[in-house]
Every structure is written in structure tokens, then in C-alpha cells.
Design an enzyme around this catalytic site. Structure first.
Site, PDB file in Angstrom:
ATOM      1  N   CYS A  44     101.256  28.370  84.420  1.00 47.52           N
ATOM      2  CA  CYS A  44     100.342  28.405  85.402  1.00 47.52           C
ATOM      3  C   CYS A  44     100.470  29.494  86.545  1.00 47.52           C
ATOM      4  CB  CYS A  44     100.030  27.137  85.977  1.00 47.52           C
ATOM      5  SG  CYS A  44      98.983  26.947  87.440  1.00 47.52           S
ATOM      6  N   CYS A  49      96.700  30.022  84.954  1.00 51.72           N
ATOM      7  CA  CYS A  49      95.641  29.955  86.038  1.00 51.72           C
ATOM      8  C   CYS A  49      95.724  30.977  87.103  1.00 51.72           C
ATOM      9  CB  CYS A  49      95.768  28.678  86.479  1.00 51.72           C
ATOM     10  SG  CYS A  49      96.622  27.483  85.538  1.00 51.72           S
ATOM     11  N   LYS A  52      95.347  34.726  86.428  1.00 48.30           N
ATOM     12  CA  LYS A  52      94.050  34.920  86.135  1.00 48.30           C
ATOM     13  C   LYS A  52      92.820  35.065  87.066  1.00 48.30           C
ATOM     14  CE  LYS A  52      91.701  31.450  84.772  1.00 48.30           C
ATOM     15  NZ  LYS A  52      91.751  29.976  84.233  1.00 48.30           N
ATOM     16  N   TYR A 180      88.180  28.826  76.397  1.00 49.75           N
ATOM     17  CA  TYR A 180      87.914  29.175  77.790  1.00 49.75           C
ATOM     18  C   TYR A 180      89.051  30.457  77.986  1.00 49.75           C
ATOM     19  CZ  TYR A 180      92.492  27.221  79.588  1.00 49.75           C
ATOM     20  OH  TYR A 180      93.718  26.928  79.980  1.00 49.75           O
ATOM     21  N   GLU A 184      87.085  33.871  79.725  1.00 50.33           N
ATOM     22  CA  GLU A 184      87.338  34.265  81.010  1.00 50.33           C
ATOM     23  C   GLU A 184      87.865  35.750  80.926  1.00 50.33           C
ATOM     24  OE1 GLU A 184      88.902  29.713  82.905  1.00 50.33           O
ATOM     25  OE2 GLU A 184      90.430  31.435  82.083  1.00 50.33           O
ATOM     26  N   HIS A 438      71.505  21.607 102.428  1.00 54.39           N
ATOM     27  CA  HIS A 438      70.541  22.680 102.445  1.00 54.39           C
ATOM     28  C   HIS A 438      70.754  23.971 103.098  1.00 54.39           C
ATOM     29  CE1 HIS A 438      66.417  24.492 101.319  1.00 54.39           C
ATOM     30  NE2 HIS A 438      66.374  24.818 102.645  1.00 54.39           N
ATOM     31  N   GLU A 443      72.292  21.318  96.044  1.00 56.50           N
ATOM     32  CA  GLU A 443      71.518  20.299  96.346  1.00 56.50           C
ATOM     33  C   GLU A 443      70.673  19.937  95.107  1.00 56.50           C
ATOM     34  OE1 GLU A 443      68.202  21.451  99.148  1.00 56.50           O
ATOM     35  OE2 GLU A 443      68.967  23.564  99.132  1.00 56.50           O
TER      36      GLU A 443
END
Ligand SMILES: Cc1cc2nc3c(=O)[nH]c(=O)nc-3n(C[C@H](O)[C@H](O)[C@H](O)COP(=O)(O)OP(=O)(O)OC[C@H]3O[C@@H](n4cnc5c(N)ncnc54)[C@H](O)[C@@H]3O)c2cc1C
Length: 462
Positions: A44, A49, A52, A180, A184, A438, A443
Site C-alpha cells: 500500500c 495505493c 498510485k 482496477y 487506474e 446544494h 445531492e
């Protein structure tokens, strides 16, 4: 007389799972040792992770510069300095790895910068010393490794391990894989100005994700200029004077500077001495464990990618923590692998939690689907054509939310929050009673009222 050991716990592998378990166990007062053969922090921190995400950040600037024009900015010619980025990245990774070392030391754990191997269930040898050591309990947290298929010329390719240290940025890259990591890296290289092609032998990228997510992301990646070819793989890879020539099974030939394989990872169980200790391994090479991460051997546990359950950092951390809670704090704890959210840092990114529509239909028969596809406010302003996808899957019998899927800016941030509601078993009614924030894209998530019926089930195409 009871046998005495050098350590109460010995941990093999100082990655996400191992470090957390070792630190917690040492903080309980136990005598803990941990061995790491490469760098503390593991995949990681060092080659997964974290670096990356730095690369994703670096690569996102190109589209930010483009959209900035629509907001009135005029910029000079932007250039990217890959060696400067690598230097900055390496400094930050060294800092983070150092924090892990300090955390372990402060907790009182002994760190060995060496390769560990089990000789039997209680005996471990380290590559940097002659004397074997003994441990009452052993935790295997050795992670996973990239795997490469057989193909002529496969020796020329790189994997994610090398991608973080390329001496120079290629001009052209072929990324192989549909998972993934592949999508990526395709996004990263494209954003950094590299001509990028992705090939995948399956019909659609991101297997295991919702089908709408898969097709939406394909469309958006292509919109950003990534060439995607599915249903094909390498027939051969050859070195040429100017790069690597890939001959594909669909007859295409592509020349690139680099071919990067992201075709899967497998548990790192080879050479650990697991056979000598009698630890059971399944046919995928993963250590077999129960819900408390215990193996078939009474004093040996395993956490993280080496067990091939859900191969994500936070999962490895939670499994490691649960192990230490159970064994060193007297609080039997098992990590619940249900409703674990995940993110894909593709461009645009993906966030997902819970069941896909297909899996929900399979499990529940009838489900209600709510879906919105729209241009985010920022894109409408500067004239961008990208679209966002949001999708909710609901069990009509209980009104419970079964799945939430998002593709678009900030999807990983949104899904973390959505995961809390889904994990708590929220109903669509409760979800909708939450007032919108908002102006945000998020939303839209709490304002989807119309059920969506897919065309194959008689609905109107949208
Ligand atoms: C490119 C990439 C991107 C990723 N991105 C994400 C992401 O965005 N989000 C996410 O959640 N997950 C991501 N992951 C997955 C994540 O990195 C892993 O799930 C996580 O690191 C698993 O932790 P672990 O403790 O099981 O193993 P690791 O972190 O792999 O640690 C295992 C350690 O054990 C050491 N080791 C192995 N054998 C021995 C031995 N015999 N003696 C001593 N040391 C040994 C290894 O050197 C390694 O440091 C990514 C992975 C990759 C490859």
C-alpha cells in the site's frame, strides 16, 4: 514445564495487515517481532495505493488545465517533469514508511529487515542471521504479488511494481488487463500525456462491478482518448529498434515503448515454509483461515492479501486489528466482510458498495433500480461533455438499500459516506428523507425518485 519462546508473536510481513496487528499486540505488553524483506509499509505505502494516488493527482492536472480555460484562465504551455515527480513521491513514501517504523518501535516491537521463513509451527529463520528464533504465535501477513501469464515475449513487460520507478515517462504505453489497477494506470498515463491503449481479454472492463458502471467508465475513458480493445490478448510481444511490438489475437499490431501487465495478483505464499509448518493453502495459493483469521495450525494466523478474501488495505488493517483484539486483549473479534465499499481511481473515478444490479436480481428476484446520468455542473460551465452515473439498488420488499454505484468526480469520497448508510441497513425512504447539500453532484443521490427499468426489461432507453 511450559515451553518458553523468544517472542509471544512473530509477524511475517510489515504491510498494512502485519503492521497493525504487530503494533496493537506490542501495545498490550506482548513481546512482538516483525520481519520485512523489502520496505516497512508494504504494498500500500511503497508500491500500491499511496504512490498510485500521487500519480493520479499528478495526472489529473492536464484535464484541470483544459477545463480552467472555460473558467477564464489562460495558461502558458504546461510541461510535466517526471523525474521531479518521482523524487517528490519517493521523499513522501520514505516519510510514510518511516512513520510505520516509528509506530512499531514506539509500541515496543522488534523489526527485522530480513526475509522470514517458517521451519516449523514455532520456529522462524531470518535471512540476516544464523540463529533461528521461536514464537508462541505466528501471523502470516506476506501480501500478494503480481502474476504474469505465459506469452511469447512476456519477459519484456513491466507490472505495477516497476511502474512506480520508470526512469522516464514513455510516449506510448499498452496496458493489459481490465481490473482496477489496469484502468487506474491507463488513466494515469493518459493524463500525463502518454498515448495509451488498454487491451482486455474479457468483453467488458472491471469484472465484478455493476454493468452500468463498467460500460459508463469505458465510454468516459474513451472520451478522454484512451483506446480500449476488449476480447483480445497478446499473441506475442517482440522487441524492435524503437520499442515493443505487440501482436494481438484480433490481428492488430501495436508498437509502444512499454507494455504493462495488470492481469492479477496472487497470494505470496511461496518460500514461506508454510508446508513445513503444516499450514493449509487452497488451490489459488491462499492461506485458508476461519473468521478469526486462524489457520488449521493452532498457533498460526494469516491476514490480508495472503488470504485472498477482499484484497484492500483497510480490510487487511481490520483483519490484523481483529486478530490482535482476539489474541492479545481477550476480546474475540472478527472482521465483517459484508458491505465493504471500494473505489477505483480511474479517470473518472468509481465508488461502489453493496450488490450490483445483476447480483441483486440474482439474489432477490425483483429489485428496484434508481439511476441518474447527467453532466456535472462544472462540465456544463466549461463545455465539457463528460457525464456522471449514480445508481441505487433497492429491495422492494423491505425498501432496504442493497447497492450504491457512482462514476464521476469525487465518487470515492461519496461512497465512503454512502457505505455508512448501507452498512446500517438504511431504507430508501430514510435515505431520501436526508436533505440534499446544494450545489453538489452528491445531492442527486438523495433526489432520485423515478424507478429505472432497463430496456431489456421493457424500460425506455435513456
Ligand atoms: C498498484 C496497486 C494499487 C492498489 N491500490 C489500492 C487502493 O487504492 N486501495 C486499497 O484499499 N488497496 C489497494 N491496493 C491493495 C493493497 O495494497 C493491499 O490490499 C494491501 O497492501 C494488503 O496488505 P497486506 O498486509 O496483506 O500485504 P502487503 O501490504 O503486500 O504487505 C506484505 C509485506 O510482506 C512482505 N513479505 C512477504 N514475504 C515476506 C517474508 N517471507 N519475510 C519478510 N517479509 C515478507 C512484503 O515485502 C510486503 O511488504 C493496491 C495494490 C496495488 C498493487
Amino acid at each position: 514445564m511450559a515451553r518458553t519462546f523468544d517472542y509471544d508473536l512473530y509477524v511475517i510481513g510489515a504491510g498494512s495487515g502485519g503492521v497493525r496487528a504487530a503494533r496493537l499486540a506490542a501495545m498490550s505488553g506482548a513481546k512482538v517481532g516483525i520481519a520485512e524483506e523489502y520496505r516497512v509499509g508494504g504494498t500500500c505505502v511503497v508500491r500500491g495505493c499511496v504512490p498510485k494516488k500521487f500519480m493520479v493527482y499528478a495526472s489529473e492536472f492536464s484535464s484541470a488545465f483544459e477545463s480552467a480555460k472555460g473558467f477564464g484562465w489562460s495558461l502558458g504551455e504546461a510541461t510535466f517533469d517526471w523525474p521531479a515527480f518521482l523524487r517528490a513521491k519517493d521523499i513522501e513514501i520514505a516519510r510514510l514508511s518511516g512513520l510505520y517504523v516509528t509506530g512499531l518501535q514506539n509500541a515496543g516491537a522488534d523489526i527485522a529487515h530480513a526475509r522470514a521463513e517458517l521451519q516449523d509451527a514455532h520456529t522462524i529463520t531470518l535471512s540476516d542471521r544464523d540463529r533461528a528464533l521461536s514464537a508462541e504465535k505466528v501471523l502470516v501477513a506476506s501480501g500478494g504479488r503480481p502474476t504474469l501469464p505465459e506469452a511469447p515475449g512476456i519477459e519484456y513487460v513491466i507490472t505495477s511494481e516497476e511502474a512506480f520507478q520508470l526512469p522516464q515517462l514513455p510516449k506510448r504505453i499498452l496496458v493489459v488487463g481490465g481490473g482496477y489497477i489496469a484502468v487506474e494506470f491507463a488513466g494515469i498515463f493518459k493524463g500525463l500525456g502518454v498515448e495509451t491503449t488498454l487491451i482486455y481479454r474479457g468483453a467488458n472492463i472491471l469484472r465484478g462491478f455493476d454493468n452500468d458502471v463498467r460500460s459508463h467508465l469505458t465510454m468516459e475513458m474513451e472520451r478522454r482518448g484512451i483506446a480500449i480493445m476488449t476480447g483480445c490478448e497478446h499473441a506475442k510481444i517482440e522487441k524492435t529498434a524503437s520499442g515493443l511490438k505487440s501482436t494481438l489475437t484480433n490481428g492488430h499490431e501495436i508498437e509502444t515503448d512499454i507494455v504493462m501487465y495488470c492481469t492479477g495478483r496472487s497470494p505470496h505464499t511461496k518460500g514461506l515454509g508454510l508446508e513445513s509448518a503444516g499450514v493449509e493453502i487452497n488451490n489459488k495459493g491462499a492461506v485458508v483461515v476461519d473468521r478469526y483469521s486462524k489457520t488449521n495450525v493452532d498457533n498460526i494466523w494469516a491476514v490480508g492479501d495472503v488470504t485472498d478474501r477482499i484484497n484492500l488495505t483497510p480490510v487487511a488493517i481490520r483483519e490484523g486489528a481483529a486478530f490482535s483484539e482476539t489474541e492479545f486483549y481477550g476480546r474475540p473479534t472478527s472482521f465483517d466482510h459484508e458491505m465493504v465499499a471500494s473505489a477505483v481511481f480511474s479517470q473518472p473515478p468509481v465508488g461502489a458498495v453493496g450488490l450490483t444490479e445483476a447480483d441483486a436480481r440474482h439474489q432477490y428476484g425483483k429489485v428496484d433500480v434508481y439511476r441518474a446520468i447527467f453532466r456535472p455542473m462544472k462540465a456544463t460551465f466549461y463545455g465539457g461533455s463528460e457525464r456522471m452515473l449514480m445508481k441505487l439498488i433497492v429491495d422492494p420488499a423491505t425498501d432496504k438499500l442493497l447497492g450504491c454505484h457512482i462514476v464521476g468526480p469525487d465518487a470515492p469520497e461519496m461512497i465512503q459516506m454512502a457505505a455508512i448508510a448501507l452498512k446500517m441497513g438504511a431504507t430508501k425512504h430514510q435515505w431520501d428523507s436526508t436533505c440534499a447539500v446544494h450545489p453538489t453532484a452528491a445531492e442527486e443521490l438523495v433526489t432520485m425518485r423515478e424507478k429505472y427499468v432497463p430496456p431489456e426489461l421493457g424500460g425506455m432507453p435513456s
